[in-house]
Design a protein around this motif. Structure first.
Motif, PDB file in Angstrom:
ATOM      1  N   ALA A  40       2.972  -4.386   5.272  1.00 23.98           N
ATOM      2  CA  ALA A  40       3.881  -5.106   6.156  1.00 23.98           C
ATOM      3  C   ALA A  40       5.245  -5.194   5.492  1.00 23.98           C
ATOM      4  O   ALA A  40       5.351  -5.212   4.267  1.00 23.98           O
ATOM      5  N   ARG A  41       6.259  -5.269   6.308  1.00 22.85           N
ATOM      6  CA  ARG A  41       7.630  -5.371   5.792  1.00 22.85           C
ATOM      7  C   ARG A  41       8.029  -6.837   5.760  1.00 22.85           C
ATOM      8  O   ARG A  41       7.834  -7.580   6.715  1.00 22.85           O
ATOM      9  N   GLY A  42       8.589  -7.232   4.614  1.00 26.36           N
ATOM     10  CA  GLY A  42       9.032  -8.613   4.451  1.00 26.36           C
ATOM     11  C   GLY A  42      10.356  -8.666   3.726  1.00 26.36           C
ATOM     12  O   GLY A  42      10.831  -7.660   3.184  1.00 26.36           O
ATOM     13  N   ARG A  43      10.938  -9.854   3.699  1.00 27.11           N
ATOM     14  CA  ARG A  43      12.245 -10.062   3.059  1.00 27.11           C
ATOM     15  C   ARG A  43      12.108 -11.039   1.888  1.00 27.11           C
ATOM     16  O   ARG A  43      12.901 -11.956   1.751  1.00 27.11           O
ATOM     17  N   HIS A  44      11.115 -10.814   1.070  1.00 29.49           N
ATOM     18  CA  HIS A  44      10.822 -11.707  -0.044  1.00 29.49           C
ATOM     19  C   HIS A  44      11.457 -11.185  -1.322  1.00 29.49           C
ATOM     20  O   HIS A  44      11.483  -9.988  -1.570  1.00 29.49           O
ATOM     21  N   GLY A  45      11.972 -12.102  -2.135  1.00 25.82           N
ATOM     22  CA  GLY A  45      12.539 -11.728  -3.413  1.00 25.82           C
ATOM     23  C   GLY A  45      13.656 -12.669  -3.808  1.00 25.82           C
ATOM     24  O   GLY A  45      14.164 -13.437  -2.996  1.00 25.82           O
ATOM     25  N   VAL A  46      14.024 -12.589  -5.046  1.00 21.13           N
ATOM     26  CA  VAL A  46      15.075 -13.447  -5.599  1.00 21.13           C
ATOM     27  C   VAL A  46      16.465 -12.895  -5.266  1.00 21.13           C
ATOM     28  O   VAL A  46      17.395 -13.649  -5.016  1.00 21.13           O
ATOM     29  N   LEU A  47      16.590 -11.578  -5.244  1.00 21.42           N
ATOM     30  CA  LEU A  47      17.898 -10.958  -5.046  1.00 21.42           C
ATOM     31  C   LEU A  47      18.313 -10.960  -3.571  1.00 21.42           C
ATOM     32  O   LEU A  47      17.476 -10.779  -2.675  1.00 21.42           O
ATOM     33  N   ALA A  48      19.605 -11.118  -3.338  1.00 22.23           N
ATOM     34  CA  ALA A  48      20.142 -11.139  -1.973  1.00 22.23           C
ATOM     35  C   ALA A  48      19.822  -9.838  -1.237  1.00 22.23           C
ATOM     36  O   ALA A  48      19.488  -9.853  -0.048  1.00 22.23           O
ATOM     37  N   ALA A  49      19.905  -8.720  -1.927  1.00 22.50           N
ATOM     38  CA  ALA A  49      19.631  -7.423  -1.297  1.00 22.50           C
ATOM     39  C   ALA A  49      18.188  -7.336  -0.787  1.00 22.50           C
ATOM     40  O   ALA A  49      17.930  -6.744   0.258  1.00 22.50           O
ATOM     41  N   GLU A  50      17.249  -7.946  -1.517  1.00 15.41           N
ATOM     42  CA  GLU A  50      15.850  -7.934  -1.082  1.00 15.41           C
ATOM     43  C   GLU A  50      15.692  -8.701   0.223  1.00 15.41           C
ATOM     44  O   GLU A  50      14.914  -8.324   1.089  1.00 15.41           O
ATOM     45  N   ARG A  51      16.438  -9.768   0.347  1.00 13.22           N
ATOM     46  CA  ARG A  51      16.360 -10.582   1.556  1.00 13.22           C
ATOM     47  C   ARG A  51      17.074  -9.930   2.727  1.00 13.22           C
ATOM     48  O   ARG A  51      16.676 -10.089   3.864  1.00 13.22           O
ATOM     49  N   GLU A  52      18.140  -9.208   2.435  1.00 16.60           N
ATOM     50  CA  GLU A  52      18.895  -8.535   3.507  1.00 16.60           C
ATOM     51  C   GLU A  52      18.168  -7.296   4.012  1.00 16.60           C
ATOM     52  O   GLU A  52      18.003  -7.113   5.211  1.00 16.60           O
ATOM     53  N   LEU A  53      17.755  -6.440   3.090  1.00 19.23           N
ATOM     54  CA  LEU A  53      17.185  -5.156   3.457  1.00 19.23           C
ATOM     55  C   LEU A  53      15.682  -5.223   3.723  1.00 19.23           C
ATOM     56  O   LEU A  53      15.162  -4.447   4.513  1.00 19.23           O
ATOM     57  N   GLY A  54      15.003  -6.104   3.048  1.00 20.23           N
ATOM     58  CA  GLY A  54      13.545  -6.162   3.150  1.00 20.23           C
ATOM     59  C   GLY A  54      12.905  -4.985   2.445  1.00 20.23           C
ATOM     60  O   GLY A  54      13.588  -4.064   1.976  1.00 20.23           O
ATOM     61  N   GLN A  55      11.590  -5.024   2.349  1.00 20.21           N
ATOM     62  CA  GLN A  55      10.836  -3.943   1.723  1.00 20.21           C
ATOM     63  C   GLN A  55       9.375  -4.064   2.112  1.00 20.21           C
ATOM     64  O   GLN A  55       8.945  -5.073   2.668  1.00 20.21           O
ATOM     65  N   GLU A  56       8.626  -3.014   1.820  1.00 17.38           N
ATOM     66  CA  GLU A  56       7.206  -3.024   2.147  1.00 17.38           C
ATOM     67  C   GLU A  56       6.416  -3.763   1.076  1.00 17.38           C
ATOM     68  O   GLU A  56       6.661  -3.595  -0.118  1.00 17.38           O
ATOM     69  N   PHE A  57       5.489  -4.573   1.529  1.00 18.02           N
ATOM     70  CA  PHE A  57       4.526  -5.245   0.669  1.00 18.02           C
ATOM     71  C   PHE A  57       3.144  -4.750   1.059  1.00 18.02           C
ATOM     72  O   PHE A  57       2.897  -4.431   2.223  1.00 18.02           O
ATOM     73  N   VAL A  58       2.256  -4.689   0.078  1.00 20.70           N
ATOM     74  CA  VAL A  58       0.883  -4.258   0.317  1.00 20.70           C
ATOM     75  C   VAL A  58      -0.030  -5.400  -0.090  1.00 20.70           C
ATOM     76  O   VAL A  58       0.108  -5.953  -1.189  1.00 20.70           O
ATOM     77  N   ILE A  59      -0.954  -5.739   0.800  1.00 22.86           N
ATOM     78  CA  ILE A  59      -1.833  -6.898   0.599  1.00 22.86           C
ATOM     79  C   ILE A  59      -3.283  -6.445   0.482  1.00 22.86           C
ATOM     80  O   ILE A  59      -3.757  -5.631   1.275  1.00 22.86           O
ATOM     81  N   ASP A  60      -3.974  -7.008  -0.503  1.00 16.53           N
ATOM     82  CA  ASP A  60      -5.425  -6.870  -0.636  1.00 16.53           C
ATOM     83  C   ASP A  60      -6.003  -8.279  -0.578  1.00 16.53           C
ATOM     84  O   ASP A  60      -5.511  -9.173  -1.281  1.00 16.53           O
ATOM     85  N   ALA A  61      -7.012  -8.460   0.242  1.00 17.88           N
ATOM     86  CA  ALA A  61      -7.674  -9.771   0.318  1.00 17.88           C
ATOM     87  C   ALA A  61      -9.180  -9.561   0.295  1.00 17.88           C
ATOM     88  O   ALA A  61      -9.717  -8.775   1.081  1.00 17.88           O
ATOM     89  N   THR A  62      -9.844 -10.250  -0.626  1.00 18.34           N
ATOM     90  CA  THR A  62     -11.307 -10.233  -0.687  1.00 18.34           C
ATOM     91  C   THR A  62     -11.790 -11.645  -0.420  1.00 18.34           C
ATOM     92  O   THR A  62     -11.445 -12.576  -1.158  1.00 18.34           O
ATOM     93  N   LEU A  63     -12.558 -11.781   0.652  1.00 16.71           N
ATOM     94  CA  LEU A  63     -13.084 -13.080   1.069  1.00 16.71           C
ATOM     95  C   LEU A  63     -14.542 -13.181   0.647  1.00 16.71           C
ATOM     96  O   LEU A  63     -15.307 -12.222   0.816  1.00 16.71           O
ATOM     97  N   PHE A  64     -14.913 -14.320   0.100  1.00 18.54           N
ATOM     98  CA  PHE A  64     -16.283 -14.569  -0.325  1.00 18.54           C
ATOM     99  C   PHE A  64     -16.910 -15.558   0.648  1.00 18.54           C
ATOM    100  O   PHE A  64     -16.373 -16.648   0.862  1.00 18.54           O
ATOM    101  N   LEU A  65     -18.028 -15.151   1.240  1.00 19.20           N
ATOM    102  CA  LEU A  65     -18.705 -15.968   2.247  1.00 19.20           C
ATOM    103  C   LEU A  65     -20.143 -15.503   2.363  1.00 19.20           C
ATOM    104  O   LEU A  65     -20.529 -14.489   1.789  1.00 19.20           O
ATOM    105  N   ASP A  66     -20.909 -16.239   3.123  1.00 21.48           N
ATOM    106  CA  ASP A  66     -22.289 -15.874   3.396  1.00 21.48           C
ATOM    107  C   ASP A  66     -22.317 -15.129   4.728  1.00 21.48           C
ATOM    108  O   ASP A  66     -22.052 -15.719   5.779  1.00 21.48           O
ATOM    109  N   THR A  67     -22.622 -13.842   4.683  1.00 20.68           N
ATOM    110  CA  THR A  67     -22.645 -13.050   5.914  1.00 20.68           C
ATOM    111  C   THR A  67     -24.031 -12.996   6.569  1.00 20.68           C
ATOM    112  O   THR A  67     -24.186 -12.370   7.617  1.00 20.68           O
ATOM    113  N   ARG A  68     -25.017 -13.666   5.974  1.00 23.09           N
ATOM    114  CA  ARG A  68     -26.369 -13.612   6.536  1.00 23.09           C
ATOM    115  C   ARG A  68     -26.457 -14.116   7.971  1.00 23.09           C
ATOM    116  O   ARG A  68     -27.121 -13.479   8.796  1.00 23.09           O
TER     117      ARG A  68
END
Length: 121
Positions: free
Chosen positions: A13-41
């Motif tokens: 997903a594209r976001g505008r996260h970062g400390v630098l002004a350019a990161e907030r203006e231009l945005g960039q791609e972020f990649v997310i990994d999520a592992t959820l732990f639960l009982d699937t039974r």
């Protein structure tokens, strides 16, 4: 206690996260990994989607966070993503990684990643 996992990896997903002004203006791609732990039974025994995590809906909710309100730190973004995962009462704990492959580092590198683990209190 069951240690079943549902993993969603490489979500982009594209976001505008970062400390630098350019990161907030231009945005960039972020990649997310999520592992959820639960009982699937319960889901497996009944073949009922309502008794597990709908990973399509989860992906949409995570992308909404990345595309949403900018933050300076990917640690903050990771926490917000973990909160989304833990909002589902079936999820006991989660591990979230936020990759920032276009981080503003003036040296050759492959990736910057922050990984957090959070559990239901």
């Amino acid at each position: 206690m069951s240690a079943d996992r549902i993993a969603l990896t490489g979500l982009r997903a594209r976001g505008r996260h970062g400390v630098l002004a350019a990161e907030r203006e231009l945005g960039q791609e972020f990649v997310i990994d999520a592992t959820l732990f639960l009982d699937t039974r319960p889901a497996a025994l009944t073949d009922d989607l309502s008794k597990t995590v709908h990973y399509g809906e989860l992906a949409q909710a995570l992308v909404k966070v990345v595309e949403g309100e900018p933050v300076q730190l990917i640690e903050t973004l990771a926490q917000r993503l973990a909160d989304v995962c833990l909002a589902d009462e079936l999820v006991r704990s989660v591990e979230v990684s936020v990759h920032k492959p276009a981080a503003p580092i003036p040296l050759p590198f492959d990736d910057v990643t922050v990984t957090i683990e959070r559990s239901r209190p």
